[in-house]
Scaffold this motif. Structure first.
Motif, PDB file in Angstrom:
ATOM      1  N   MET A   1      -2.810  -1.650   7.401  1.00 19.21           N
ATOM      2  CA  MET A   1      -2.312  -1.386   6.138  1.00 19.21           C
ATOM      3  C   MET A   1      -0.725  -1.501   6.313  1.00 19.21           C
ATOM      4  SD  MET A   1      -2.300   2.238   4.084  1.00 19.21           S
ATOM      5  CE  MET A   1      -1.406   2.785   2.749  1.00 19.21           C
ATOM      6  N   ASP A   2      -0.233  -2.566   5.225  1.00 14.54           N
ATOM      7  CA  ASP A   2       1.263  -2.629   5.293  1.00 14.54           C
ATOM      8  C   ASP A   2       2.000  -1.190   4.761  1.00 14.54           C
ATOM      9  OD1 ASP A   2       0.719  -5.749   3.699  1.00 14.54           O
ATOM     10  OD2 ASP A   2       1.001  -5.378   5.805  1.00 14.54           O
ATOM     11  N   ALA A   3       3.200  -1.229   5.133  1.00 19.39           N
ATOM     12  CA  ALA A   3       4.119  -0.197   4.561  1.00 19.39           C
ATOM     13  C   ALA A   3       4.435  -0.098   3.252  1.00 19.39           C
ATOM     14  CB  ALA A   3       5.320  -0.204   5.427  1.00 19.39           C
ATOM     15  N   LEU A   4       4.033   0.879   2.603  1.00 23.62           N
ATOM     16  CA  LEU A   4       4.369   0.931   1.015  1.00 23.62           C
ATOM     17  C   LEU A   4       5.745   1.002   1.202  1.00 23.62           C
ATOM     18  CD1 LEU A   4       2.082   3.984   0.397  1.00 23.62           C
ATOM     19  CD2 LEU A   4       1.600   1.828  -0.137  1.00 23.62           C
ATOM     20  N   ARG A   5       5.691   0.174  -0.290  1.00 26.36           N
ATOM     21  CA  ARG A   5       6.814  -0.210  -0.904  1.00 26.36           C
ATOM     22  C   ARG A   5       7.147   1.188  -1.320  1.00 26.36           C
ATOM     23  NH1 ARG A   5       7.053  -5.398   1.495  1.00 26.36           N
ATOM     24  NH2 ARG A   5       6.110  -6.465   0.718  1.00 26.36           N
ATOM     25  N   ALA A  44       3.405   4.994   6.111  1.00 26.11           N
ATOM     26  CA  ALA A  44       3.762   4.398   4.744  1.00 26.11           C
ATOM     27  C   ALA A  44       4.426   5.362   3.811  1.00 26.11           C
ATOM     28  CB  ALA A  44       2.299   3.807   4.330  1.00 26.11           C
ATOM     29  N   LEU A  45       3.722   6.548   3.885  1.00 26.68           N
ATOM     30  CA  LEU A  45       4.062   7.649   2.915  1.00 26.68           C
ATOM     31  C   LEU A  45       5.551   8.086   3.285  1.00 26.68           C
ATOM     32  CD1 LEU A  45       3.439   9.363   0.556  1.00 26.68           C
ATOM     33  CD2 LEU A  45       2.605  11.196   2.240  1.00 26.68           C
ATOM     34  N   ALA A  46       6.069   8.203   4.440  1.00 24.45           N
ATOM     35  CA  ALA A  46       7.346   8.493   4.818  1.00 24.45           C
ATOM     36  C   ALA A  46       8.473   7.648   4.365  1.00 24.45           C
ATOM     37  CB  ALA A  46       7.608   8.797   6.292  1.00 24.45           C
ATOM     38  N   LEU A  47       7.996   6.184   4.577  1.00 27.64           N
ATOM     39  CA  LEU A  47       8.760   5.230   3.963  1.00 27.64           C
ATOM     40  C   LEU A  47       9.003   5.111   2.630  1.00 27.64           C
ATOM     41  CD1 LEU A  47       7.683   2.188   6.411  1.00 27.64           C
ATOM     42  CD2 LEU A  47       9.975   3.454   6.212  1.00 27.64           C
ATOM     43  N   ALA A  48       7.750   5.445   1.840  1.00 28.95           N
ATOM     44  CA  ALA A  48       8.114   5.625   0.263  1.00 28.95           C
ATOM     45  C   ALA A  48       8.660   6.625  -0.036  1.00 28.95           C
ATOM     46  CB  ALA A  48       6.406   5.669  -0.007  1.00 28.95           C
ATOM     47  N   HIS A 207       2.889   3.075  -5.000  1.00 32.61           N
ATOM     48  CA  HIS A 207       4.171   2.481  -5.541  1.00 32.61           C
ATOM     49  C   HIS A 207       4.159   1.987  -6.861  1.00 32.61           C
ATOM     50  CE1 HIS A 207       7.971   3.160  -3.172  1.00 32.61           C
ATOM     51  NE2 HIS A 207       7.413   3.110  -2.022  1.00 32.61           N
ATOM     52  N   GLY A 208       4.995   2.155  -7.657  1.00 31.66           N
ATOM     53  CA  GLY A 208       5.181   1.395  -8.863  1.00 31.66           C
ATOM     54  C   GLY A 208       5.445   0.084  -8.596  1.00 31.66           C
ATOM     55  N   VAL A 209       4.769  -0.897  -9.364  1.00 32.48           N
ATOM     56  CA  VAL A 209       4.831  -2.333  -9.276  1.00 32.48           C
ATOM     57  C   VAL A 209       5.705  -2.998 -10.286  1.00 32.48           C
ATOM     58  CG1 VAL A 209       3.680  -4.490  -8.992  1.00 32.48           C
ATOM     59  CG2 VAL A 209       2.603  -2.318  -8.327  1.00 32.48           C
ATOM     60  N   GLY A 210       6.662  -3.746  -9.865  1.00 38.21           N
ATOM     61  CA  GLY A 210       7.507  -4.529 -10.456  1.00 38.21           C
ATOM     62  C   GLY A 210       6.857  -6.138 -11.010  1.00 38.21           C
ATOM     63  N   SER A 211       7.575  -7.014 -10.892  1.00 40.42           N
ATOM     64  CA  SER A 211       7.398  -8.361 -11.088  1.00 40.42           C
ATOM     65  C   SER A 211       6.262  -8.949 -10.320  1.00 40.42           C
ATOM     66  CB  SER A 211       8.138  -9.153 -11.659  1.00 40.42           C
ATOM     67  OG  SER A 211       8.960  -9.418 -10.424  1.00 40.42           O
TER      68      SER A 211
END
Length: 237
Positions: A1-5, A44-48, A207-211
Motif C-alpha cells: 500500500m502506498d503512503a497516503l498522501r 500511511a495514517l501518520a504521514l496523512a 486523502h482528498g483528491v485534487g486534479s
C-alpha cells in the motif's frame, strides 16, 4: 500500500462537539498509532496526519523518522520515492540500535524547533516504553510545538499519557474515478480509542483528491456498503 498522501494551536472542539474530525484544531503533542506487521496503514495514517497538521507551514518541511532495530528488521526502512513528494527533500532517517536509543532520538527530535514533525516506530512492548517515558515525550512535544506520531507495531495499549491513541488497519480502497476495475484512493479504518476531551469513535479515512493526486485534506468517508452490480454484469445477469 502506498503512503497516503503549524505552529501550536489552542484546543478547539468545534461547535461544542466532543467528536474528533480531521478539521479539529488540536495542540501539537504526541499521538500513538497501533498497527500490525501485516500492512503499513499506521505509517500511511501518520504521514496523512502530519501533512494535515503541518500544511499551514508551506512546503520545504524538515522531519525525522526514527526506527528501533526490530522495526527495521520487521518492516524495512522507509522508501524515499514512496513518500509524498513534499516530504522527500526534508526527510531525515535514524536507525537506532535499541528501543531506548530510539526514544532518546525521538525526544531530541521534538526538542528541535526546526523540525515540522517526528515519526517514531517501535515494535512490541519494550520495558523502556513505560508511562514515564511516554510522559517525557508528550511534555517535550507540547513544550516545543513539534508533533510526534509514535507507531506501535504489535504493541499493547498500556497506560499512556498520549493525547490521542489510535488503532488502524488497511481498508478497501475507494472506487477509481475512471476505471471500475482498478483500485482508487487508499483508505484506512482508524479507531480513536482514547483522546483527551474527545469521544472514542471509528472512522474511514482517505486523502482528498485534487486534479491528479491526493492533496493535504484528510476526509472522513461513510462506512463501506455492498456496491451495486456493474451495468455490464447486470445486463448479462
Amino acid at each position: 500500500m502506498d503512503a497516503l498522501r503549524a505552529s501550536e494551536l489552542p484546543v478547539a472542539l468545534g461547535n461544542g462537539a466532543d467528536e474528533w474530525s480531521p478539521d479539529l484544531q488540536l495542540p501539537h503533542s504526541m499521538w500513538e498509532i497501533f498497527g500490525s506487521m501485516d500492512d503499513v496503514a499506521g505509517d500511511a495514517l501518520a504521514l496523512a496526519f502530519a501533512q494535515k497538521h503541518c500544511a499551514a507551514g508551506g512546503e520545504g518541511w524538515r522531519w525525522l523518522w526514527v526506527q528501533d532495530a526490530r522495526s527495521t528488521r520487521s518492516s524495512g526502512r522507509p522508501f524515499l520515492h514512496g513518500l509524498p513528494p513534499p516530504l522527500r527533500s526534508g526527510f531525515i532517517h535514524v536507525e537506532a540500535g535499541s528501543a531506548a536509543d530510539a526514544l532518546w532520538a525521538m525526544e531530541e527530535g521534538v526538542r528541535c524547533g526546526e523540525l515540522s514533525f517526528v515519526i517514531g516506530e517501535i515494535v512490541g512492548d519494550p520495558k523502556v516504553l513505560d508511562f514515564t517515558a511516554i510522559r517525557r515525550l508528550v511534555l517535550a512535544a507540547e513544550r516545543n510545538g513539534v508533533m510526534l506520531y509514535l507507531l506501535r507495531r504489535e504493541g499493547f495499549a498500556n497506560l499512556s499519557a498520549a493525547r490521542l491513541r489510535w488503532r488502524v488497519t488497511a481498508a478497501p480502497s475507494a472506487l477509481h474515478r475512471w476505471n471500475s476495475m482498478a483500485p482508487g484512493v487508499p483508505r484506512v479504518r482508524a479507531e480513536l480509542f482514547r483522546g483527551r476531551g474527545l469521544r472514542p469513535g471509528q472512522f474511514w479515512l482517505e486523502h482528498g483528491v485534487g486534479s491528479h493526486e491526493p492533496d493535504h485534506s484528510l476526509l472522513v468517508v461513510p462506512d463501506l456498503r455492498d456496491r451495486p452490480v456493474e451495468p455490464d454484469y447486470r445486463a448479462t445477469g
